[in-house]
Design an enzyme around this catalytic site. Structure first.
Site, PDB file in Angstrom:
ATOM      1  N   HIS A 212      61.014 -56.290  14.097  1.00  0.00           N
ATOM      2  CA  HIS A 212      61.775 -55.264  14.821  1.00  0.00           C
ATOM      3  C   HIS A 212      62.951 -55.853  15.576  1.00  0.00           C
ATOM      4  CE1 HIS A 212      58.360 -52.773  13.679  1.00  0.00           C
ATOM      5  NE2 HIS A 212      59.304 -51.853  13.625  1.00  0.00           N
ATOM      6  N   GLU A 455      53.434 -45.892   4.740  1.00  0.00           N
ATOM      7  CA  GLU A 455      53.688 -47.303   5.040  1.00  0.00           C
ATOM      8  C   GLU A 455      52.423 -48.149   5.029  1.00  0.00           C
ATOM      9  OE1 GLU A 455      55.697 -47.629   8.814  1.00  0.00           O
ATOM     10  OE2 GLU A 455      54.439 -46.128   9.763  1.00  0.00           O
ATOM     11  N   ASP A 479      56.782 -51.795   6.519  1.00  0.00           N
ATOM     12  CA  ASP A 479      55.343 -51.978   6.701  1.00  0.00           C
ATOM     13  C   ASP A 479      54.593 -51.905   5.374  1.00  0.00           C
ATOM     14  OD1 ASP A 479      54.784 -52.517   9.425  1.00  0.00           O
ATOM     15  OD2 ASP A 479      55.488 -50.508   9.906  1.00  0.00           O
ATOM     16  N   CYS A 526      62.974 -44.981   4.490  1.00  0.00           N
ATOM     17  CA  CYS A 526      63.647 -45.280   5.759  1.00  0.00           C
ATOM     18  C   CYS A 526      63.426 -46.722   6.189  1.00  0.00           C
ATOM     19  CB  CYS A 526      63.201 -44.320   6.862  1.00  0.00           C
ATOM     20  SG  CYS A 526      61.453 -44.452   7.250  1.00  0.00           S
TER      21      CYS A 526
END
Ligand code: PEP
Ligand code: MG
Length: 588
Positions: A212, A455, A479, A526
């Site tokens: 992240h 995910e 993920d 996404c």
């Protein structure tokens, strides 16, 4: 001497500037440039802070003098003497003045920069006793910082300086040369603090391509390299460095020839950027007239401005957890969240906004101090919807805020990390509950389409169940890759095995797209794959028509879309997915 440090490329472009090396946990200190007229007052702030700490120590010494030897051990008196001595240390004082006067750093920044310089000198000392004084120095600096925080800064933060070209740099060694940040680690929340910062690039020792921290770095749209192992040890404060965000390399102390070469690359990249800028108003349509939806991923409501500038036709992923992070447990209440979501909705001027419910945990701790070290595998633990379901009050507060924002424009609600039918049913009944609470209170709210992130492999293998309950699906490849391949996405030591092209990953992505299309349900990607131009043609060939990515990537992906014939890509894409080595097939 010139040397290169290799890491993982996360955000494209070239940055050339001086290094600011940041010790762990120093990211919360304000970093900004002051005006030359403010130099004296900034030096004065440090002096006042230092005097206050010195008075405090003197008072402590006086109290101790009145105690017996049992209550006040000799070590404590000696320690206070050391602290007093360090406070008067010439190198500390002169260094801080230098950073303020010559570099125009604000007082706090100057103090931690000099602390970093002196810490290195302590590390290099032969004498163990002296080496251990580093901790004392840190404590002293920490106390001064605390005092200065209490005093507040009289200086308003000026805007970040313009990026300079290499030509400017060769001509000018003045105070406003670009700065690049070199740190051991930065949390996603730290990175967010740097959104309006003075830094022209970032390098961290740790992290993977889709950690992240890397994702936020990418959203800043400045060159960044992560996983550069010991960069923060090898680079010294103020060294000249080049960050090559395209190939994941940092060059330290570059020779004039290398500088000239990278200056050329930098200008080329700027030209390419302005060329792509012309595509902003061009509709994203393939050669065979397939309309492609290019959406933006955002972290904060303000990011909608960048989304619109890049020509996004909506927000495909608002990572709402960034509203929850770095607040020392004070979670945002319903009103605060409602205002933030509403700001995003209004910021998009009628274009749809997909708000994902909070996804904290793993490498996105609520606070640095609450990083989950108690559990062996936090990425497999109480993260995202699992945490939300374990905190139903908190979750319903968020749901009410999202539903209320939907009264102001088109909002989709997206739920992360679902795997079980029971979780799905619990989530949906909490959404009903939140609606009923708003009804009871007579508060208006709007309709939301409800979607789930795909995910976790278990979700990708239970599409029938997911499509029974949800209006749309959004594939979180970051993920999905991590959990399919059992590779921690934030761990640079296994980054080479984190492979978006693994046949198992592509099979799950392909099947999700196909099944959604077959049932006439919306599907988008996404994760970072959506913004990586290497995969645009493949995803188009697999039938994807909706891509959500950082605004900075939208125009490059649009260029690929405009050049593609989606129908003709279909058989090729199937071949790639069916092959033993899709990575190679993709290149062929
Ligand atoms: C993903 O996992 O692909 C995703 C988009 O969510 P995040 O990166 O926030 O985990
Ligand atoms: Mg995810």
């Amino acid at each position: 001497m010139t040397f290169a440090i290799h890491g993982i490329a996360v955000a494209r472009g070239i940055a050339i500037g001086r290094a600011v090396v940041m010790g762990s946990g120093r990211a919360d200190v304000a970093h900004y440039f002051i005006e030359p007229s403010q130099v004296e007052s900034e030096i004065e702030r440090v002096r006042v802070g230092r005097d206050a700490v010195s008075d405090e120590i003197h008072r402590l010494q006086a109290t101790i003098a009145g105690m017996g030897p049992k209550e006040a051990p000799h070590e404590l008196t000696a320690l206070l003497d050391v602290h007093l001595m360090l406070l008067q240390d010439e190198d500390l004082i002169a260094g801080v003045k230098h950073w303020i006067t010559d570099r125009l750093y604000n007082a706090e920044w100057a103090l931690i920069t000099q602390l970093e310089v002196l810490s290195r000198q302590f590390d290099d000392m032969e004498d163990e006793y002296l080496r251990e004084r580093k901790a004392d120095l840190e404590q002293v600096a920490e106390r001064i910082l605390r005092y200065m925080k209490g005093m507040g800064s009289p200086v308003a933060q000026p805007p970040a300086p313009k990026r300079k070209t290499q030509q400017d740099l060769l001509l000018d060694d003045s105070v406003d040369v670009p700065l690049v940040l070199v740190a051991h680690d930065l949390s996603p929340a730290d990175m967010l603090q740097f959104k309006q910062s003075v830094f022209a690039g970032f390098v961290t020792d740790v992290g993977g391509k889709t950690s992240h921290t890397a994702i936020v770095a990418r959203s800043l749209d400045i060159p960044a390299v992560v996983g550069a192992r010991s960069a923060s040890n090898l680079v010294r404060q103020d060294d000249w460095v080049i960050i090559d965000g395209d190939s994941g390399v940092m060059i330290v102390d570059p020779s004039p020839i290398i500088l000239a070469e990278y200056g050329f690359k930098q200008r080329q990249a700027e030209l390419e950027r302005s060329r792509l800028g012309r595509l902003r108003h061009t509709p994203a349509m393939t050669l065979d007239s397939q309309k492609i939806e290019l959406l933006a991923n955002i972290e904060m409501p303000d990011d909608t401005a960048a989304a619109l500038r890049a020509g996004a036709v909506g927000v495909g992923l608002f990572r709402s957890e960034f509203l929850f992070m770095g607040r020392e447990g004070n979670l945002p209440n319903e009103e605060e969240q409602y205002l933030a979501y509403r700001a995003a909705v209004e910021g998009m001027h009628g274009l749809p906004v997909t708000i994902r419910t909070v996804d904290v945990g793993a490498d996105k701790p609520l606070d640095e101090s609450r990083r989950d070290e108690a559990h062996l595998n936090p990425a497999l633990g109480l993260r995202a919807i699992r945490w939300s379901l374990s905190e139903p009050e908190m979750f319903r507060t968020q749901l009410r805020a999202i539903l209320r924002a939907a009264a102001h424009g088109k909002v989709n609600l997206l739920v992360p990390m679902l795997a079980h039918a029971t979780e799905i049913r619990q989530t949906l009944s909490l959404i009903d509950f939140a609606r009923a609470e708003l009804d009871n209170r007579g508060i208006p709210y709007g309709h939301v389409d409800i979607g789930a992130m795909i995910e976790i492999p278990a979700a990708a293998l239970s599409l029938r169940t997911f499509l029974k309950y949800f209006d749309f699906l959004s594939i979180g490849t970051n993920d999905l890759i991590q959990y399919t391949l059992a590779i921690d996405r934030a761990d640079e030591s296994v980054a080479h095995l984190y492979d978006p092209c693994h046949p198992a990953v592509l099979r799950l992505v392909a099947d999700t797209i196909t099944e959604c299309r077959r049932q006439g349900k919306g599907v988008s990607v996404c994760g970072e794959m959506a913004g990586d131009t290497q995969f645009t043609r493949l995803l188009l060939g697999l039938g994807l028509r909706s891509f959500s990515m950082h605004p900075a990537q939208i125009l490059a992906v649009k260029q690929e879309v405009l050049r593609a014939d989606a129908k003709r890509l279909e058989p090729w894409a199937q071949q790639v997915v069916d092959s033993e080595d899709p990575g190679r097939a993709l290149e062929a």
